[in-house]
Scaffold this active site. Structure first.
Site, PDB file in Angstrom:
ATOM      1  N   ASP A   1       0.860  -1.174   0.000  1.00 10.45           N
ATOM      2  CA  ASP A   1       0.000   0.000   0.000  1.00 10.45           C
ATOM      3  C   ASP A   1       0.908   1.240   0.000  1.00 10.45           C
ATOM      4  O   ASP A   1       2.133   1.130   0.159  1.00 10.45           O
ATOM      5  CB  ASP A   1      -0.963  -0.019   1.202  1.00 10.45           C
ATOM      6  CG  ASP A   1      -2.175   0.884   0.945  1.00 10.45           C
ATOM      7  OD1 ASP A   1      -2.142   1.694   0.001  1.00 10.45           O
ATOM      8  OD2 ASP A   1      -3.170   0.779   1.692  1.00 10.45           O
TER       9      ASP A   1
HETATM   10  C1  BGC Z   1      -4.991   3.376   0.256  1.00 12.82           C
HETATM   11  C2  BGC Z   1      -5.214   2.383  -0.862  1.00 12.82           C
HETATM   12  C3  BGC Z   1      -5.057   3.029  -2.205  1.00 12.82           C
HETATM   13  C4  BGC Z   1      -3.684   3.668  -2.271  1.00 12.82           C
HETATM   14  C5  BGC Z   1      -3.373   4.310  -3.607  1.00 12.82           C
HETATM   15  C6  BGC Z   1      -3.720   4.169   0.056  1.00 12.82           C
HETATM   16  O1  BGC Z   1      -3.665   5.226   0.946  1.00 12.82           O
HETATM   17  O2  BGC Z   1      -4.943   2.696   1.483  1.00 12.82           O
HETATM   18  O3  BGC Z   1      -6.494   1.821  -0.721  1.00 12.82           O
HETATM   19  O4  BGC Z   1      -5.242   2.092  -3.214  1.00 12.82           O
HETATM   20  O5  BGC Z   1      -3.605   4.654  -1.271  1.00 12.82           O
HETATM   21  O6  BGC Z   1      -4.058   5.462  -3.839  1.00 12.82           O
END
Ligand code: BGC
Length: 741
Positions: free
Chosen positions: A287
């Protein structure tokens, strides 16, 4: 002699073996292996690097602190995300293909969470339709739109089970139930990926957040999770597994720890469970800065150490942290060579499956932008789906007509009041990255429908009294703060309400009051809006609340003062039209809650799948020494599975034999409507204490007035079984009780 044996037997056998091995490889494996033989170690690391885009990319342009175009050209980047626009994507791809040494194309990812430009209802809302076929179609349309704009990879579905309404990200998932969550996870993967990933209208899915992110302690985002294997296996893991079984191409690791081990370096999770047991063959992406955050988790002193840990645990691609390509001593990485090769192979394999080696511009067809995105047909579908997601929580009869308040007559005089009645940007909901906000507000859709002079609008209040607090829920330029005083706004609302027959309130949360980093400790209607409701209630006119939230909230007070409550969540681009369709009776509401609405925040975490206690409460009431509260019922205000309709349904007796369980459902009212028939199972005896009841089947049916339908559910091992504390699936003799409602 020995030498001869070597020459005559061993060498030819080895050659034969190598030839056989190559022959056994699939076309894609051969292609990727050949490519990898040409790659330097640094180029392999580059494939594991996923970067965000904050501006335009051209060679020489500076994005963030570095020259992104230059880095793509050097082969230091495997993929980019959240770059919008087919020209931008084409340009970045051109740099990768034409300017990097081996011309390896990039992956283009995006958070296409509930639609691309045609925004569908937030996932939690979609789950309340229980219409998995419709949800699959929404994902398919999202893929068609996103791929028409250059995107080939979505960070969806988010399948984190959540029983804690304090956690804002409950908005992004499918509610509290693992059975329903699994069914939706499967359909979403199918919708995004279709039958062939290389089809230019499908994109690769990414199931997230692996794992148990929705179990964050105290509902505080990014917080730890501490959970038994038994609980994980039965309540939280099934939807991820369903997505993997459906062939999901990628998995995103979760920010949280599990029993002390952060997911990003959790070998048990990313390798033993995901790879060895579940046989996942795609790649794992971190993530956003998830690997960097391992330093904060004290998993190592620097980026290099935590990068190594994440990689060796099973994380293949690094989103944003650059733990793999930057700031590291490349020589040390060589110790992890096997894992680098494996991870690189997985990423390249995904690119191959997406058809990017055949044609790196496969998703960059400019013509499609005009024909495939935000089309009339897609919007019409979004409108229909939105109507299925609204949940009618209350619908009392009017004292004068003795008829339910909803639907309203299209000739009624309506006072539409509330801070969300005339805001465009708040309709789409959280994670609507590509939205264009070119659609109607509730006020506009009501004005179109009602006769001239029958609509009286007033904003009535801000969302919160405190501007700073309100601003926290107003990111991305979605501010609706009004500078007038509360008294001025209230006076305007009272004047509007006095002219009307019925008051419709558009209230609740702004779109960013739920979603990431939006945990709340107080789940009641913000005071500014509650005070306005109370003032309006003094007029003694029928009051309908359209409740906009991305989470279950405490509606105890509103359920006392309002005559009808329609939970509308955030319905996407077509929210306003869909609300008008339901409020004025074109369509009957049919949504059923997939998340329990508490009576008090103190009941959280709350869900219907309660495990047994030796001292169960009776009807939720306080009885000394039973499992209950001194000051509140243990029951939710509106439970899982609940939702009213404009018609009435009668359920016949549930008939059960060895292989199936059936019931006849009749529409006994005056309006055609959909109903969601739900099957719950309860084991009378079991080795481990199990939930008091578990959803094990559901069907959404349509019935005309007076029509009956027999609904059957097959009884299989999946209906009866569960995971034991060793995470093994077992089916015990029972006996079992079946409840259909
Ligand atoms: C979130 C994810 C997301 C990623 C990319 C993160 O902060 O937890 O769900 O896909 O950002 O934008």
């Amino acid at each position: 002699m020995k030498r001869n044996v070597y020459r005559h037997l061993v060498i030819p056998s080895l050659v034969l073996f190598a030839l056989l091995l190559t022959a056994c490889q699939s076309k894609e494996e051969r292609f990727v292996n050949r490519l990898m033989r040409q790659m330097t170690f640094e180029e392999k690391l580059g494939q594991l690097n996923l970067l965000p885009v904050l501006g335009e990319i051209t060679t020489g342009a500076t994005v963030g602190e570095y020259d992104l175009g230059d880095r793509i050209a050097k082969g230091e980047v495997g993929g980019l995300f959240n770059l919008k626009g087919v020209d931008n994507v084409r340009n970045a791809q051109r740099i990768a293909v034409e300017e990097s040494r081996l011309g390896i194309p990039l992956l283009f990812g995006m958070d296409v969470i509930h639609g691309y430009e045609t925004i569908f209802p937030i996932p939690l809302a979609q789950s309340c339709s229980w219409d998995t076929t419709a949800i699959r179609l929404a994902a398919q349309i999202a893929a068609k739109e996103a791929t028409a704009d250059g995107i080939c990879w979505t960070f969806s579905p988010m399948v984190d089970i959540c029983r804690d309404a304090r956690w804002g990200r409950v908005a992004e998932g499918n509610g509290e139930d693992p059975y329903l969550g699994s069914a939706i996870a499967k359909m979403m993967v199918e919708g995004y990926q279709g039958a062939d990933l290389a089809d230019s209208t499908t994109m690769m899915a990414c199931v997230k957040h692996f794992a148990l992110y929705g179990g964050a302690e105290a509902g505080r985002d990014y917080n730890m999770v501490d959970m038994s294997a038994y609980r994980m296996a039965n309540d939280y893991l099934p939807p991820y597994k369903a997505a993997v079984d459906a062939g999901c191409g990628s998995v995103m690791a979760a920010f949280n720890t599990i029993n002390g081990m952060p997911c990003h370096c959790n070998k048990w999770l990313l390798t033993d469970l995901l790879r060895k047991q579940w046989k996942f063959n795609g790649f794992v992406v971190s993530d956003y800065t998830g690997i960097l955050e391992l330093i904060e988790h004290r998993m190592g002193p620097d980026l290099e150490t935590v990068g190594q840990r994440a990689l060796s645990a099973g994380c293949d691609m690094d989103m944003v942290s650059e733990a793999i390509t930057m700031n590291v001593d490349k020589h040390k990485w060589k110790e992890n060579k096997k894992r680098v090769n494996e991870a690189c192979r997985r990423v390249l394999m995904a690119k191959y499956r997406l058809g990017l080696f055949d044609d790196p511009y496969r998703y960059c067809d400019k013509e499609r932008r005009a024909t495939d995105i935000y089309t009339e047909a897609n919007r019409a579908y979004a409108r229909q789906l939105a109507t299925e997601t609204f949940v009618l929580l209350k619908n009392d009869s009017s004292a004068t007509t003795n008829q339910p308040i909803l639907p309203l007559s299209p000739t009624a005089k309506v006072a539409l009041i509330g801070p969300l009645a005339d805001t465009r940007s708040n309709m789409a909901g959280t994670w609507s990255v590509a939205a264009t906000f070119d659609y109607k507000t509730v006020r506009e859709s009501f004005a179109e429908l009602l006769p001239q002079g029958h609509l009286f609008y007033a904003k009535g209040s801000n969302v919160e009294y405190d501007q700073q607090l309100q601003q926290r829920g107003e990111l991305f330029g979605r501010s609706i703060w009004d500078e007038r005083t509360p008294d001025q706004m209230r006076a305007e609302a009272m004047a509007a309400a006095r002219k009307a027959d019925v008051i419709v309130l558009a209230m609740g949360e702004t779109s960013e009051m739920s979603g990431e980093s939006s945990s709340r400790t107080n789940l009641t209607m913000p005071k500014a809006q509650q005070d306005l409701i109370d003032d309006l209630a003094t007029l003694n006119k029928p009051m309908v609340l359209l409740n906009f939230t991305g989470r279950p909230v405490v509606l105890l007070h509103e359920s006392e003062v309002c005559d009808a409550i329609l939970q509308v969540w955030f319905g996407g681009s077509e929210t306003a039209n869909a609300i008008a369709d339901v409020v004025f009776g074109k369509v009957s509401p049919s949504g059923k809650l997939t998340t329990s609405f508490p009576r008090s925040v103190g009941q959280e975490p709350l869900g219907y799948r309660q495990y047994s206690t030796g001292r169960p409460s009776v009807d939720g009431q306080f009885v000394k020494y039973l499992s209950c509260y001194l000051d509140e019922s243990t029951l939710p205000l509106y439970p899982f599975g609940y939702g009213l309709s404009y018609t009435t349904f009668k359920y016949g007796e549930c008939v059960v034999d060895d292989s199936q369980c059936s019931v006849t459902v009749t529409n006994t009212g005056k309006m055609a409507a959909d109903e969601v028939v739900q099957l719950y199972v309860r084991a009378q005896y079991s080795t481990l204490a199990r939930p008091v009841r578990e959803l094990r089947g559901f069907k959404r049916i349509h019935l005309e007035p007076g029509e009956s339908m027999e609904v059957s559910f097959a009884i299989t091992d999946e209906t009866l079984g569960y995971y034991n504390d060793k995470m093994q699936f077992v089916v015990e003799p029972g006996p079992y009780e079946f409840i259909v409602e």
